[in-house]
Design a protein around this motif. Structure first.
Motif, PDB file in Angstrom:
ATOM      1  N   THR A  30       0.819  -1.220   0.000  1.00  0.00           N
ATOM      2  CA  THR A  30       0.000   0.000   0.000  1.00  0.00           C
ATOM      3  C   THR A  30       0.848   1.263   0.000  1.00  0.00           C
ATOM      4  N   ASN A  31       2.119   1.155   0.369  1.00  0.00           N
ATOM      5  CA  ASN A  31       3.009   2.329   0.383  1.00  0.00           C
ATOM      6  C   ASN A  31       3.989   2.325  -0.776  1.00  0.00           C
ATOM      7  N   VAL A  32       3.645   1.582  -1.840  1.00  0.00           N
ATOM      8  CA  VAL A  32       4.567   1.470  -2.963  1.00  0.00           C
ATOM      9  C   VAL A  32       4.858   2.829  -3.590  1.00  0.00           C
ATOM     10  N   ASN A  33       3.906   3.765  -3.541  1.00  0.00           N
ATOM     11  CA  ASN A  33       4.104   5.091  -4.139  1.00  0.00           C
ATOM     12  C   ASN A  33       4.329   6.184  -3.107  1.00  0.00           C
ATOM     13  N   THR A  34       4.556   5.807  -1.867  1.00  0.00           N
ATOM     14  CA  THR A  34       4.808   6.796  -0.814  1.00  0.00           C
ATOM     15  C   THR A  34       6.256   7.275  -0.880  1.00  0.00           C
ATOM     16  N   ILE A  35       6.442   8.593  -1.020  1.00  0.00           N
ATOM     17  CA  ILE A  35       7.797   9.160  -1.122  1.00  0.00           C
ATOM     18  C   ILE A  35       8.559   8.910   0.178  1.00  0.00           C
ATOM     19  N   ASP A 206       7.950   3.966  10.481  1.00  0.00           N
ATOM     20  CA  ASP A 206       7.323   4.992   9.642  1.00  0.00           C
ATOM     21  C   ASP A 206       7.760   6.393  10.057  1.00  0.00           C
ATOM     22  N   LEU A 207       7.962   6.617  11.341  1.00  0.00           N
ATOM     23  CA  LEU A 207       8.459   7.915  11.803  1.00  0.00           C
ATOM     24  C   LEU A 207       9.893   8.147  11.329  1.00  0.00           C
ATOM     25  N   LEU A 208      10.684   7.087  11.315  1.00  0.00           N
ATOM     26  CA  LEU A 208      12.060   7.208  10.811  1.00  0.00           C
ATOM     27  C   LEU A 208      12.060   7.580   9.325  1.00  0.00           C
ATOM     28  N   ASP A 209      11.118   6.999   8.576  1.00  0.00           N
ATOM     29  CA  ASP A 209      10.997   7.350   7.152  1.00  0.00           C
ATOM     30  C   ASP A 209      10.637   8.818   6.986  1.00  0.00           C
ATOM     31  N   GLN A 210       9.686   9.282   7.774  1.00  0.00           N
ATOM     32  CA  GLN A 210       9.276  10.689   7.697  1.00  0.00           C
ATOM     33  C   GLN A 210      10.450  11.608   8.002  1.00  0.00           C
ATOM     34  N   VAL A 213      12.932  11.734   5.058  1.00  0.00           N
ATOM     35  CA  VAL A 213      12.445  12.579   3.959  1.00  0.00           C
ATOM     36  C   VAL A 213      12.746  14.047   4.256  1.00  0.00           C
ATOM     37  N   LEU A 214      12.509  14.465   5.491  1.00  0.00           N
ATOM     38  CA  LEU A 214      12.783  15.860   5.873  1.00  0.00           C
ATOM     39  C   LEU A 214      14.275  16.164   5.814  1.00  0.00           C
ATOM     40  N   ILE A 215      15.092  15.217   6.235  1.00  0.00           N
ATOM     41  CA  ILE A 215      16.550  15.422   6.194  1.00  0.00           C
ATOM     42  C   ILE A 215      17.026  15.524   4.746  1.00  0.00           C
ATOM     43  N   ASP A 216      16.459  14.700   3.868  1.00  0.00           N
ATOM     44  CA  ASP A 216      16.807  14.796   2.444  1.00  0.00           C
ATOM     45  C   ASP A 216      16.459  16.178   1.894  1.00  0.00           C
ATOM     46  N   VAL A 441      17.549  -1.076  -2.484  1.00  0.00           N
ATOM     47  CA  VAL A 441      17.580  -1.568  -1.107  1.00  0.00           C
ATOM     48  C   VAL A 441      16.257  -1.299  -0.394  1.00  0.00           C
ATOM     49  N   SER A 442      15.772  -0.068  -0.505  1.00  0.00           N
ATOM     50  CA  SER A 442      14.627   0.368   0.293  1.00  0.00           C
ATOM     51  C   SER A 442      13.312   0.383  -0.465  1.00  0.00           C
ATOM     52  N   GLY A 443      13.373   0.396  -1.786  1.00  0.00           N
ATOM     53  CA  GLY A 443      12.147   0.522  -2.561  1.00  0.00           C
ATOM     54  C   GLY A 443      11.295  -0.741  -2.525  1.00  0.00           C
TER      55      GLY A 443
END
Length: 486
Positions: A30-35, A206-210, A213-216, A441-443
């Motif tokens: 379900t998160n395949v397209n989540t940035i 999921d919080l680590l992913d968020q 994204v902000l760090i990027d 790796v992550s996708g």
């Protein structure tokens, strides 16, 4: 020997474990397209065994397995690739900002074209050349005046447009500064949320992913250094300034010099500490706008200085010759007044002398033949002014014609723009390669996840079959034993 009910517990644990794995797979799909989403994997391990007593001993000759459990949900992420991505992303942001500015200046100067400054100046020289042939003609004098107006207005328009570019960049700098502070604040909030979960032995994937994204996003704007801290938090610094420290964040501020209006590097601060931005989109915009002591790195101020030098050297050369000649009023004895052809102190306010705008007679075309006298039809001075086109003028650090000086400006602009665009393209290619490796790796791969889903589904069905089999055994023990012959 083990109880028959032990089989039920084994089946139950199998059901729970495979269900958790199925849920994790569903979360990935379900998160395949989540940035910024990093795929997760349910890590299973055998649960702790229990002693399995022997028939003739009081010691345990074996260990009895107790099933399976999901030990943790692994977040598949390669930190090295994140570091590499962010190191290249800042360079991409820097060259994107610089390239964008060079492109806008090229579009403004619009060379070569019939609307550009070079063509306008060439038409100005042609006007004086025509005046040589008909020095007393009001029509030709009007053309000369209008060609002068066109040159002055072109210089005015270039400077006004460069000023507008600077105003736009100043707004962009302020917006990007606010964006840095907003991202830093959001990262510090996520740090707090992550730390609260980790100390309670949760895995906030999921919080680590968020946060990543902000760090990027932050890494493109400024050159950052990210270090892991306690309880899953990260500390972020820019230069020697601490932007994020655990659960707190400091603000980045950009100061402008009151006199020049340029960015003061001593007033680029984080939490009161002067910092060096190093690279990134913000620094690219600051250098494009203008930084004190930036010299060639101050893009718009550099080209404004060059255009201004061209305008004033050109105007002064015309005025010097114009003041040495005689206009129609001088020749006819109406007036001894001589006026400059151009007025103004810079390219921004350069214009044809208002007195000439009132009277064409004040345009000097004749050369003084002695005693302040000349005859009508004398166009020698007009020829001298027309010859300025081919005359070497003194510019800062060089001697060249006005046309050559302007061509050098355009040439330098083309080189700067081409180099900046080349660097941008290079870093875009590098970023694409690194991002592809990160995604490997992550996708989320839908094919892989569907295969996992089928695997876990079959394992779940098998665990359910275990429960059914044990249930049938228990039914026979409970309801069938002791009833011989029935």
């Amino acid at each position: 020997m083990a109880s028959t009910f032990h089989g039920l517990e084994l089946g139950k644990r199998g059901l729970y474990a495979q269900q958790s794995a199925l849920n994790t797979t569903s979360h990935n799909i379900t998160n395949v397209n989540t940035i910024g989403y990093s795929r997760q994997r349910a890590e299973m391990q055998a649960t702790n065994a229990i002693p399995y007593p022997g028939m003739h001993g009081d010691k345990s000759p074996a260990q009895l397995g107790t099933g399976v459990e999901v030990n943790k949900l692994i977040r598949l992420r390669e930190e090295f690739l994140d570091v590499q991505f962010r190191n290249e992303y800042k360079n991409l942001g820097y060259h994107e900002a610089k390239s964008g500015t060079f492109t806008r200046i090229e579009e403004l100067l619009n060379e070569p074209s019939e609307d550009g400054l070079a063509h306008t100046m060439d038409e100005f020289w042609k006007g004086w050349q025509e005046l040589v042939k008909n020095p007393d003609s009001a029509a030709v004098r009007s053309v000369v005046r209008q060609k002068g107006v066109a040159v002055a207005q072109t210089f005015n328009q270039i400077m006004d447009s460069l000023d507008q570019m600077q105003n736009d960049l100043q707004n962009i700098i302020k917006t990007k500064t606010e964006e840095v502070n907003s991202l830093a604040s959001q990262i510090s909030i996520l740090n707090e949320q992550i730390s609260r979960r980790i100390v309670n032995d949760y895995q906030p994937n999921d919080l680590l992913d968020q946060r990543d994204v902000l760090i990027d996003q932050l890494s493109k704007i400024v050159d950052i250094d990210v270090k892991n801290s306690s309880n899953g938090m990260v500390d972020i610094s820019v230069g020697n300034g601490a932007l994020v420290t655990g659960k707190t964040s400091n603000k980045l501020t950009i100061g402008f010099d009151q006199n020049s209006g340029l960015v003061d590097p001593a007033e680029i601060k984080i939490g009161g500490q002067t910092v060096d931005l190093g690279s990134g989109e913000l620094l690219g915009n600051i250098e494009s706008y203008g930084i004190m002591g930036g010299n060639r790195n101050s893009t718009i101020p550099y080209y404004k200085d060059k255009i201004n030098e061209l305008a004033m050297t050109f105007a002064n050369a015309v005025n010097e010759v114009h003041l040495s000649g005689l206009n129609l009023d001088n020749i006819s004895g109406v007036s001894n007044t001589k006026v400059e052809f151009f007025t103004g102190s810079s390219a921004k306010d350069l214009k044809v002398n208002p007195e000439i705008m009132k009277s064409l007679n004040l345009i000097a075309a004749a050369k003084d033949e002695g005693g302040g006298q000349s005859s009508k039809g004398n166009g020698e001075l007009a020829q001298e002014i027309a010859n300025i086109k081919f005359k070497d003028l003194n510019f800062t650090g060089t001697t060249s014609t006005a046309d050559d000086f302007y061509r050098n400006i355009i040439g330098q602009l083309g080189i700067d723009s081409q180099e900046s665009q080349r660097m941008q393209n290079n870093y875009e290619g590098i970023i694409k390669q690194v991002e592809n490796r990160r995604q490997s790796v992550s996708g989320v791969s839908l094919d892989e996840e569907v295969a996992n889903m089928i695997k876990f589904q079959q394992a779940y069905n098998a665990a359910a079959r275990i429960v059914t089999s044990v249930d049938q055994c228990l039914d026979k023990v409970i309801n069938g034993m002791g009833r011989v012959g029935l």
